[in-house]
Design a protein around this motif. Sequence first.
Motif, mmCIF file in Angstrom:
data_model
loop_
_atom_site.group_PDB
_atom_site.id
_atom_site.type_symbol
_atom_site.label_atom_id
_atom_site.label_comp_id
_atom_site.label_asym_id
_atom_site.label_seq_id
_atom_site.Cartn_x
_atom_site.Cartn_y
_atom_site.Cartn_z
ATOM 1 N N GLU A 82 0.825 -1.214 0.000
ATOM 2 C CA GLU A 82 0.000 0.000 0.000
ATOM 3 C C GLU A 82 0.858 1.262 0.000
ATOM 4 O O GLU A 82 0.474 2.282 -0.579
ATOM 5 C CB GLU A 82 -0.933 0.000 1.211
ATOM 6 N N ARG A 83 2.026 1.202 0.630
ATOM 7 C CA ARG A 83 2.946 2.349 0.649
ATOM 8 C C ARG A 83 3.811 2.420 -0.612
ATOM 9 O O ARG A 83 4.638 3.310 -0.739
ATOM 10 C CB ARG A 83 3.854 2.270 1.879
ATOM 11 N N GLY A 84 3.658 1.447 -1.510
ATOM 12 C CA GLY A 84 4.453 1.428 -2.737
ATOM 13 C C GLY A 84 5.853 0.871 -2.543
ATOM 14 O O GLY A 84 6.716 1.028 -3.413
ATOM 15 N N GLU A 85 6.087 0.187 -1.428
ATOM 16 C CA GLU A 85 7.408 -0.373 -1.125
ATOM 17 C C GLU A 85 7.563 -1.815 -1.614
ATOM 18 O O GLU A 85 8.651 -2.373 -1.582
ATOM 19 C CB GLU A 85 7.647 -0.338 0.393
ATOM 20 N N PHE A 86 6.462 -2.428 -2.037
ATOM 21 C CA PHE A 86 6.503 -3.815 -2.506
ATOM 22 C C PHE A 86 5.693 -3.938 -3.784
ATOM 23 O O PHE A 86 4.575 -3.412 -3.873
ATOM 24 C CB PHE A 86 5.916 -4.760 -1.445
ATOM 25 N N ARG A 87 6.279 -4.611 -4.767
ATOM 26 C CA ARG A 87 5.574 -4.908 -6.008
ATOM 27 C C ARG A 87 5.517 -6.418 -6.155
ATOM 28 O O ARG A 87 6.554 -7.074 -6.250
ATOM 29 C CB ARG A 87 6.293 -4.318 -7.221
ATOM 30 N N PRO A 88 4.315 -6.987 -6.137
ATOM 31 C CA PRO A 88 4.220 -8.437 -6.333
ATOM 32 C C PRO A 88 4.812 -8.836 -7.689
ATOM 33 O O PRO A 88 4.847 -8.029 -8.622
ATOM 34 C CB PRO A 88 2.706 -8.704 -6.300
ATOM 35 N N ALA A 89 5.256 -10.062 -7.768
ATOM 36 C CA ALA A 89 5.815 -10.560 -9.027
ATOM 37 C C ALA A 89 4.754 -10.503 -10.117
ATOM 38 O O ALA A 89 3.566 -10.707 -9.871
ATOM 39 C CB ALA A 89 6.298 -11.994 -8.836
ATOM 40 N N ARG A 90 5.210 -10.220 -11.309
ATOM 41 C CA ARG A 90 4.329 -10.203 -12.477
ATOM 42 C C ARG A 90 4.364 -11.578 -13.138
ATOM 43 O O ARG A 90 5.274 -12.370 -12.919
ATOM 44 C CB ARG A 90 4.801 -9.134 -13.452
ATOM 45 N N LEU A 91 3.372 -11.811 -13.988
ATOM 46 C CA LEU A 91 3.319 -13.074 -14.714
ATOM 47 C C LEU A 91 4.590 -13.274 -15.549
ATOM 48 O O LEU A 91 5.089 -14.393 -15.659
ATOM 49 C CB LEU A 91 2.070 -13.131 -15.593
ATOM 50 N N SER A 92 5.131 -12.200 -16.079
ATOM 51 C CA SER A 92 6.373 -12.317 -16.864
ATOM 52 C C SER A 92 7.536 -12.772 -15.979
ATOM 53 O O SER A 92 8.401 -13.526 -16.440
ATOM 54 C CB SER A 92 6.711 -10.987 -17.551
ATOM 55 N N ASP A 93 7.553 -12.360 -14.705
ATOM 56 C CA ASP A 93 8.590 -12.822 -13.769
ATOM 57 C C ASP A 93 8.437 -14.322 -13.510
ATOM 58 O O ASP A 93 9.418 -15.065 -13.467
ATOM 59 C CB ASP A 93 8.487 -12.074 -12.429
ATOM 60 N N VAL A 94 7.203 -14.758 -13.337
ATOM 61 C CA VAL A 94 6.923 -16.182 -13.123
ATOM 62 C C VAL A 94 7.393 -16.990 -14.324
ATOM 63 O O VAL A 94 8.028 -18.037 -14.178
ATOM 64 C CB VAL A 94 5.417 -16.415 -12.848
ATOM 65 N N SER A 95 7.108 -16.489 -15.520
ATOM 66 C CA SER A 95 7.481 -17.236 -16.726
ATOM 67 C C SER A 95 8.994 -17.355 -16.881
ATOM 68 O O SER A 95 9.492 -18.370 -17.371
ATOM 69 C CB SER A 95 6.843 -16.627 -17.975
ATOM 70 N N VAL A 96 9.745 -16.347 -16.440
ATOM 71 C CA VAL A 96 11.211 -16.419 -16.482
ATOM 72 C C VAL A 96 11.698 -17.584 -15.614
ATOM 73 O O VAL A 96 12.554 -18.375 -16.024
ATOM 74 C CB VAL A 96 11.843 -15.082 -16.011
#
Length: 182
Positions: free
Chosen positions: A160-174
């Motif tokens: 919520e504070r912008g300190e964490f970005r969940p992994a994206r589907l493209s990250d999972v695919s890598v």
Amino acid sequence: MIFNAGSFLAMPRVVQENIMRVAARYPFLKRIVIESRATLITPEIVKPLLEILALTGAKLTIRIGVETQDDTLRLKVLRKGHSRRELKRAASLLRDLGVAAGGYALLNPAPGLDAVWAAEEAIKTIDWILAAPEKGLGMHEVYFGPTCVGPGTPLTRSWERGEFRPARLSDVSVVLAATLPR
């Protein structure tokens, strides 16, 4: 899966054994999967469960929240509480007892991680979980997934504070491209 998001082996022994006895009543069950903290995996706790299941032919799998092969990240940031040595001990014991061992590997489990580094770490973790005991944990299975942002958690507040970005589907695919058999 009998027990999720916790440690089956932390429950009183009588409860564990009663749950196994109930499960053993169903002859179609071929495998019972439970989760446990590495520190709770001992012969005194696991053997009675195996004795109950031996009457049915069902196999036991125990999954452990390894999360990452990086000791600092696992112990200091995620505060998992089990060291590399403890994970290796638990995996070895499970192999010796004929229990299938599985380890969870997370992608981007904490705030402040670079996406490329997090993907590389997940790949290393998967490899370490499955590697032969001389080089890794020697587990039979790995369960990979991006970190889930659960409601009301410190991770939610970081997101919520912008300190964490969940992994994206493209990250999972890598990660999958690097670790799945070809």
